[in-house]
Design a protein around this motif. Structure first.
Motif, PDB file in Angstrom:
ATOM      1  N   VAL A   8      79.154 -17.756  30.875  1.00 39.25           N
ATOM      2  CA  VAL A   8      79.538 -19.150  31.114  1.00 39.25           C
ATOM      3  C   VAL A   8      78.306 -20.001  31.453  1.00 39.25           C
ATOM      4  O   VAL A   8      78.039 -20.990  30.768  1.00 39.25           O
ATOM      5  CB  VAL A   8      80.646 -19.251  32.186  1.00 39.25           C
ATOM      6  CG1 VAL A   8      81.007 -20.710  32.425  1.00 39.25           C
ATOM      7  CG2 VAL A   8      81.871 -18.471  31.748  1.00 39.25           C
ATOM      8  N   SER A  14      76.072 -20.324  28.399  1.00 40.58           N
ATOM      9  CA  SER A  14      76.441 -21.304  27.370  1.00 40.58           C
ATOM     10  C   SER A  14      76.105 -22.722  27.830  1.00 40.58           C
ATOM     11  O   SER A  14      75.718 -23.554  27.017  1.00 40.58           O
ATOM     12  CB  SER A  14      77.911 -21.158  26.980  1.00 40.58           C
ATOM     13  OG  SER A  14      78.722 -21.299  28.115  1.00 40.58           O
ATOM     14  N   GLU A  15      76.173 -23.002  29.138  1.00 38.29           N
ATOM     15  CA  GLU A  15      75.778 -24.348  29.591  1.00 38.29           C
ATOM     16  C   GLU A  15      74.274 -24.565  29.386  1.00 38.29           C
ATOM     17  O   GLU A  15      73.833 -25.637  28.968  1.00 38.29           O
ATOM     18  CB  GLU A  15      76.157 -24.619  31.053  1.00 38.29           C
ATOM     19  CG  GLU A  15      75.797 -26.065  31.428  1.00 38.29           C
ATOM     20  CD  GLU A  15      76.395 -26.595  32.727  1.00 38.29           C
ATOM     21  OE1 GLU A  15      77.122 -25.844  33.420  1.00 38.29           O
ATOM     22  OE2 GLU A  15      76.133 -27.767  33.053  1.00 38.29           O
ATOM     23  N   LYS A  57      73.766 -25.408  25.886  1.00 37.02           N
ATOM     24  CA  LYS A  57      74.235 -26.777  25.631  1.00 37.02           C
ATOM     25  C   LYS A  57      73.161 -27.783  26.076  1.00 37.02           C
ATOM     26  O   LYS A  57      72.866 -28.752  25.365  1.00 37.02           O
ATOM     27  CB  LYS A  57      75.547 -26.999  26.380  1.00 37.02           C
ATOM     28  CG  LYS A  57      76.066 -28.424  26.387  1.00 37.02           C
ATOM     29  CD  LYS A  57      76.587 -28.864  25.046  1.00 37.02           C
ATOM     30  CE  LYS A  57      77.215 -30.254  25.130  1.00 37.02           C
ATOM     31  NZ  LYS A  57      76.912 -31.087  23.981  1.00 37.02           N
ATOM     32  N   ARG A  69      81.604 -13.321  23.162  1.00 45.70           N
ATOM     33  CA  ARG A  69      82.082 -14.315  24.118  1.00 45.70           C
ATOM     34  C   ARG A  69      81.215 -15.584  24.056  1.00 45.70           C
ATOM     35  O   ARG A  69      81.725 -16.698  24.040  1.00 45.70           O
ATOM     36  CB  ARG A  69      81.998 -13.698  25.520  1.00 45.70           C
ATOM     37  CG  ARG A  69      82.774 -14.400  26.581  1.00 45.70           C
ATOM     38  CD  ARG A  69      82.554 -13.715  27.925  1.00 45.70           C
ATOM     39  NE  ARG A  69      83.273 -12.461  28.028  1.00 45.70           N
ATOM     40  CZ  ARG A  69      84.470 -12.351  28.609  1.00 45.70           C
ATOM     41  NH1 ARG A  69      85.063 -13.421  29.114  1.00 45.70           N
ATOM     42  NH2 ARG A  69      85.068 -11.181  28.688  1.00 45.70           N
ATOM     43  N   GLN A  93      81.869 -17.772  21.099  1.00 46.22           N
ATOM     44  CA  GLN A  93      83.132 -18.491  21.278  1.00 46.22           C
ATOM     45  C   GLN A  93      82.895 -19.746  22.148  1.00 46.22           C
ATOM     46  O   GLN A  93      83.360 -20.838  21.841  1.00 46.22           O
ATOM     47  CB  GLN A  93      84.117 -17.530  21.927  1.00 46.22           C
ATOM     48  CG  GLN A  93      85.490 -18.092  22.211  1.00 46.22           C
ATOM     49  CD  GLN A  93      86.233 -17.170  23.183  1.00 46.22           C
ATOM     50  OE1 GLN A  93      86.070 -15.941  23.164  1.00 46.22           O
ATOM     51  NE2 GLN A  93      87.040 -17.774  24.055  1.00 46.22           N
ATOM     52  N   TYR A  94      82.136 -19.596  23.237  1.00 47.34           N
ATOM     53  CA  TYR A  94      81.860 -20.725  24.127  1.00 47.34           C
ATOM     54  C   TYR A  94      81.018 -21.795  23.421  1.00 47.34           C
ATOM     55  O   TYR A  94      81.258 -22.987  23.569  1.00 47.34           O
ATOM     56  CB  TYR A  94      81.146 -20.263  25.406  1.00 47.34           C
ATOM     57  CG  TYR A  94      82.003 -19.410  26.322  1.00 47.34           C
ATOM     58  CD1 TYR A  94      83.390 -19.530  26.336  1.00 47.34           C
ATOM     59  CD2 TYR A  94      81.422 -18.490  27.200  1.00 47.34           C
ATOM     60  CE1 TYR A  94      84.180 -18.747  27.177  1.00 47.34           C
ATOM     61  CE2 TYR A  94      82.196 -17.722  28.053  1.00 47.34           C
ATOM     62  CZ  TYR A  94      83.569 -17.846  28.028  1.00 47.34           C
ATOM     63  OH  TYR A  94      84.343 -17.088  28.856  1.00 47.34           O
ATOM     64  N   SER A 141      83.264 -23.759  21.371  1.00 45.59           N
ATOM     65  CA  SER A 141      84.026 -24.717  22.181  1.00 45.59           C
ATOM     66  C   SER A 141      83.178 -25.951  22.491  1.00 45.59           C
ATOM     67  O   SER A 141      83.686 -27.062  22.579  1.00 45.59           O
ATOM     68  CB  SER A 141      84.461 -24.096  23.508  1.00 45.59           C
ATOM     69  OG  SER A 141      85.487 -23.174  23.294  1.00 45.59           O
ATOM     70  N   MET A 142      81.892 -25.751  22.682  1.00 50.64           N
ATOM     71  CA  MET A 142      81.002 -26.869  22.988  1.00 50.64           C
ATOM     72  C   MET A 142      80.475 -27.526  21.717  1.00 50.64           C
ATOM     73  O   MET A 142      79.632 -28.423  21.799  1.00 50.64           O
ATOM     74  CB  MET A 142      79.841 -26.389  23.850  1.00 50.64           C
ATOM     75  CG  MET A 142      80.299 -25.919  25.210  1.00 50.64           C
ATOM     76  SD  MET A 142      78.888 -25.731  26.291  1.00 50.64           S
ATOM     77  CE  MET A 142      79.718 -25.283  27.827  1.00 50.64           C
TER      78      MET A 142
END
Lengths: 463, 463
Positions: B137, B140-141, B144, B263, B266-267, B270-271
Motif C-alpha cells: 500500500v 503504491s503511493e 504514484k 497486489r 492491482q493498486y 486503481s491509481m
C-alpha cells in the motif's frame, strides 16, 4: 549478526524535525522577502572549498575549520562562513558588482553550547553588496536591511516582539579602531593581535583583556591603559563623533574613518534608523578581513545585552586575495540559529497561551471507509488519485480493515477539515460521504463531483 | 605581497548563479508541493554522519564516500545519500511511522561528468514512508508520487513536456531477482555480488556482464546462461507476471515476490498509472539495502532510454541496523540534478523562441534623480526607506551624479516597471515623478501618496 550501529548525530549537530522545519521555513521566508525587496539575488557555493581559499582569513579562529580527509586529489575544507566563498565567487566569475544573498550552512569545530544556540553546523543568512560605489551608500543600505530583518522577525506576534523587539546595533570603523591603537602607541604589526584582544571585551572584563595584551602580547602597560580610556567610549552616534573630533591627533590617525562615520550617520538619519545605533569604540570584530565600517546587533533585556544576533562590515581587500582586480564589499550576516531558538520559544508560548498547535503536516482531506474489505482500499486509492491530480492535499486510510472511530480520532488530532467516506453502499450508488468537520455537516456527493465540492468548501478556509 | 589564491571550486562541484538559483527554486517548489499534497513532512539531518553509520551500506560504491579529516574527536563522513540518514533518524528518535521528504545535498567522490549532469555534490529529493502497513500500500503511493513528480515537472511548458514527458518506470522486486538467481543455481553468499553485476546491464552488453560473473566472480557458465535467459525478460506488468507464473519452480523460489507484484499492479491500476510501468527482470539496483520492490524511472527518446531520473525501493531491514526495532520503509529519490539540466535547456529554448528572459532580480520600482547633488541621494534614501517599509521591492540610484539616460537604460534592461524621479524642483513642491514604463504614463505624485499610487499600479500586474 553484526552489532547495532550507534544512531547518534555528530557532536554539535542536530536533526531538524518537521515542527522545527516549519519554524525554519517561516523564518527563512521572512528573511528572503526582505533581501528580495532590496533587489538582492541568490547564489549558492559548494559546502567545501580548496583549503588554501580559507587559510589566513579568520585570525585566531582558523583552528576551528573542518578539513576533509586527503583521499587523493585536492585538499578541501568545509566552509567556515559565507563571506570568503562570496569573495572567491566574485573572483571566479570576474564579477565586479553584485547585491547577493546566501542562506546556507557553515561549519565550525567550536565548543557547542545548546543553551546559547551555538552549534558546529549552523545556518547563516548573508547579504553583501560588491562594487565601487560612493562612500557609505551601500553600507547604509546593508544597515537598513539589518534593521528591517530585526523588525520583521519581531513582528510575527506580540510573543516575538517581546523577545526580539529590543535591540541595539553597535557600530564602529576599523579605521577608527586602528587609529585609536596607533595614537596610543601600538605598532603596525601588533594591530590585529591587539584588535583580537579588544574583541573579547564583551565576554571578558577590561582587567583580563589588559592582562592578555600586556602579558601574552607584550604591550606596554601605559599603552594598554591609554587604549582602555578610549575603547570604553560609546554613545549616541552624532554626540560621540562630535566629542571624538575634538581630539585632533586621533582624527589625524584615523585617515578617512571620521569622514566615513559622519557621512554614514547622515544616511542612517535619512533612512530614519539612526536611533537604533550605538557608536561603540570597543567593537572590534574578530575576523581579519574587515577594512572599514563594522557593526554588531545585540538583543537587549532592559539595559543588558543578551547576545549578538547579527554582524558585519566592510571588507575592501578580500576579493583581491583571489583576483588582480579589487572589488570593495560590505555585508551583514544574520545569526539565524539564535533567532530561531528565540522564535521557537515565542511560538511555544503563543501556542500555550492561545491553544492550538504548530500544525504539520497540512492535509485537507482524509479518505476512509466505514467497514472492511480490500475492494474498498482500491476505491480509496482511486478517489485519492483523482484528488491528488486536482492538487488537493489528501491522505487515504492504508488499512485493510478500517475502524470508523480510529479514523475520526485521527482527523481530529491532525485537525484535518474534511473526511471522505466510501463504503459498499456508497460504491453501489456511485457516491461518497463528504464530512465537513468544522461545520459538522455531511454531504452525499457523486464521485464525479467530489473535486468540485471539496474545492468549494476549502476556498473560504484558504482565503 | 602574498601570491593570489586560486579562485577555483573543487573538482566536480559548482557555484550556482542567480539564474540557476531561480530555476532551482521553481523546480524545488513543484517537488515540495507534490510531496506536501501527500501529507509528507520535511526533515533535515547533518551534512556529515559518524563514519560507522555509512559503512557497509552501499556495496561496491562505498569507496566513493568523502571522509572528514581526523582532527581529534569523532570520525565523520559526508552523507552519501538521504536514505541511510533517514533510517538513522528514525532509530535516533525512536519513530516507528512517518511519511517524510528531504531535499538536500549529498556527496560522492565519483568521476564527474558535466554532460551527464553527474557531480560530486548534488541535490536529492527523497520521499519515504516508514511504518508497518498492509503489503504494497505505501509502495503504491510512493510510485504514484513518482509519476506525479514527472507529470508536474514536464507540465511547466510544451518545451518541458517535449524533454521530460516521455518516461518509463522499470519495476521489479529483490525477492524475484534473488529467486531467479537461486533457481538458476547461485549460492546464497553470491547473491549480492551477482546482483551487482546484473545492475550493470543498462551500461554493459550481456556478454561483458557474463564475463564479469564467470571470470571475476567465479560463477559457473551454465548458471550464468540460465540467469541471462531470465533477466532479459521485460514487458507489460500483468502479461509478464502471468508468463512467469507458469514457471512453478521460479514462483516457489521467490517467496512472496509474485504475490507482492500481483497486489502492487492491482493498486497501480486503481491509481490509473499502471501503463507507465515496465516489469523488467534486469533491474537490480546497486545498493545493498533493498529488500522488496525496486524501481527506476528512465527518460525515453523514441524507444531508447536516455538515462535514469528517479529510483527507489523497499528496505525493511535498514532501521534495524541502528535499533532493536525494525521499521519497514519504502521510498523514492528524484535525481533532480538531471531534471534541472533538462529544465534549464527547456527554459533557454523557451526564452529563445518566445523572447523575454529568465528574469532575476525582481524589482518593481527604481528611485532615481534627474541631476546631481548629494542632497538628492539623501532624498532617494528617504523615499526608498518608506517603500521598503511598505514591502515594495525597490532600489535606489547610488550615484552622487545620476545621469538620466543611464537610469532609463538600466530600468529598461532590468525590465523594472516603475521609475520614481526626485529632483530639486520636485523636492521643493513635495512631489515626485512616477513613471509607468509599460503604459508610458507619467504621474506627479505627492510624497505621502507615493506608496498608495505605486500599489494601485502594481496590483493588476501582480494579479
Amino acid at each position: 549478526m553484526p552489532a547495532k550501529k550507534n544512531a547518534k548525530v555528530p557532536k554539535g549537530t542536530r536533526d531538524f524535525d518537521p515542527q522545527e522545519m516549519a519554524i525554519r521555513e517561516r523564518a527563512f521566508s521572512i528573511v528572503t522577502s526582505v533581501f528580495k525587496r532590496h533587489g538582492a539575488v541568490a547564489i549558492d557555493t559548494p559546502v567545501f572549498e580548496l583549503k588554501d581559499i580559507l587559510v589566513d582569513q579568520y585570525g585566531e579562529d582558523s583552528k576551528l575549520i573542518y578539513d576533509i580527509a586527503d583521499q587523493g586529489g585536492e585538499i578541501l575544507s568545509l566552509r567556515y562562513d559565507l563571506t570568503v566563498p562570496f569573495a572567491r565567487y566574485l573572483a571566479s566569475h570576474r564579477i565586479t558588482n553584485m547585491k547577493r544573498y546566501h542562506i546556507s550552512r557553515v561549519y565550525r569545530r567550536d565548543q557547542p553550547s545548546i543553551e546559547r544556540g551555538r552549534f558546529r553546523e549552523f545556518y547563516q543568512c548573508d547579504l553583501d553588496i560588491a562594487g565601487e560605489y560612493p562612500s557609505m551608500v551601500p553600507d547604509s543600505e546593508i544597515l537598513k536591511v539589518l534593521i528591517e530583518l530585526l523588525q520583521e522577525l519581531s513582528s510575527v506576534s506580540e510573543f516575538h516582539r517581546r523577545r526580539l523587539g529590543n535591540y541595539v546595533v553597535k557600530i564602529s570603523n576599523r579605521k577608527i579602531l586602528d587609529g585609536v591603537f596607533k595614537v596610543c602607541g601600538v605598532e603596525e604589526k601588533d594591530l590585529r593581535p591587539i584588535s583580537s584582544s579588544i574583541d573579547k571585551l564583551d565576554k571578558m572584563a577590561w582587567e583580563e583583556v589588559k592582562k592578555e595584551m600586556v602579558d601574552a602580547k607584550g604591550l606596554d602597560e601605559g599603552v594598554a591603559d591609554a587604549i582602555g580610556e578610549l575603547v570604553r567610549k560609546k554613545g549616541y552616534p552624532k554626540e560621540l563623533l562630535a566629542e571624538l573630533k575634538t581630539n585632533s591627533k586621533l582624527v589625524e590617525s584615523c585617515g578617512t574613518g571620521f569622514e566615513e562615520m559622519e557621512r554614514l550617520f547622515q544616511y542612517l538619519e535619512s533612512m530614519n534608523i539612526l536611533e537604533s545605533f550605538s557608536f561603540d569604540l570597543s567593537l572590534a570584530r574578530g575576523l581579519d578581513y574587515y577594512t572599514g565600517v563594522i557593526f554588531e546587533a545585540v538583543l537587549m533585556s532592559d539595559e543588558t545585552s543578551v547576545g549578538s544576533i547579527a554582524a558585519g562590515g566592510r571588507y575592501d581587500h578580500l576579493v583581491g586575495k583571489f583576483s588582480r582586480r579589487e572589488v570593495p564589499c560590505v555585508g551583514c550576516s544574520l545569526g539565524i540559529e539564535r533567532v530561531l531558538t528565540i522564535m521557537r520559544e515565542a511560538e511555544l508560548e503563543m501556542v500555550a497561551e492561545k491553544g492550538g498547535k504548530i500544525r504539520v503536516p497540512e492535509i485537507d482531506v482524509y479518505v476512509g471507509s466505514p467497514s472492511s474489505g480490500e475492494r474498498l482500499l482500491n476505491e480509496r486509492m482511486r478517489i485519492c488519485s483523482s484528488l491528488w491530480e486536482a492538487s488537493i492535499r489528501c491522505e487515504l486510510n492504508y488499512s485493510l480493515n478500517p475502524k470508523m472511530n480510529r479514523q475520526l480520532e485521527y482527523v481530529g488530532k491532525q485537525q484535518i477539515p474534511l473526511l471522505v467516506i466510501v463504503g459498499e453502499d456508497e460504491l453501489e450508488k456511485g457516491v461518497v460521504q463528504l464530512k465537513d468537520l468544522a461545520k459538522k455537516k455531511n454531504h452525499e456527493v457523486k464521485f464525479e463531483e467530489l473535486v468540485a465540492s471539496i474545492k468549494t468548501i476549502l476556498e473560504p478556509i484558504e482565503a
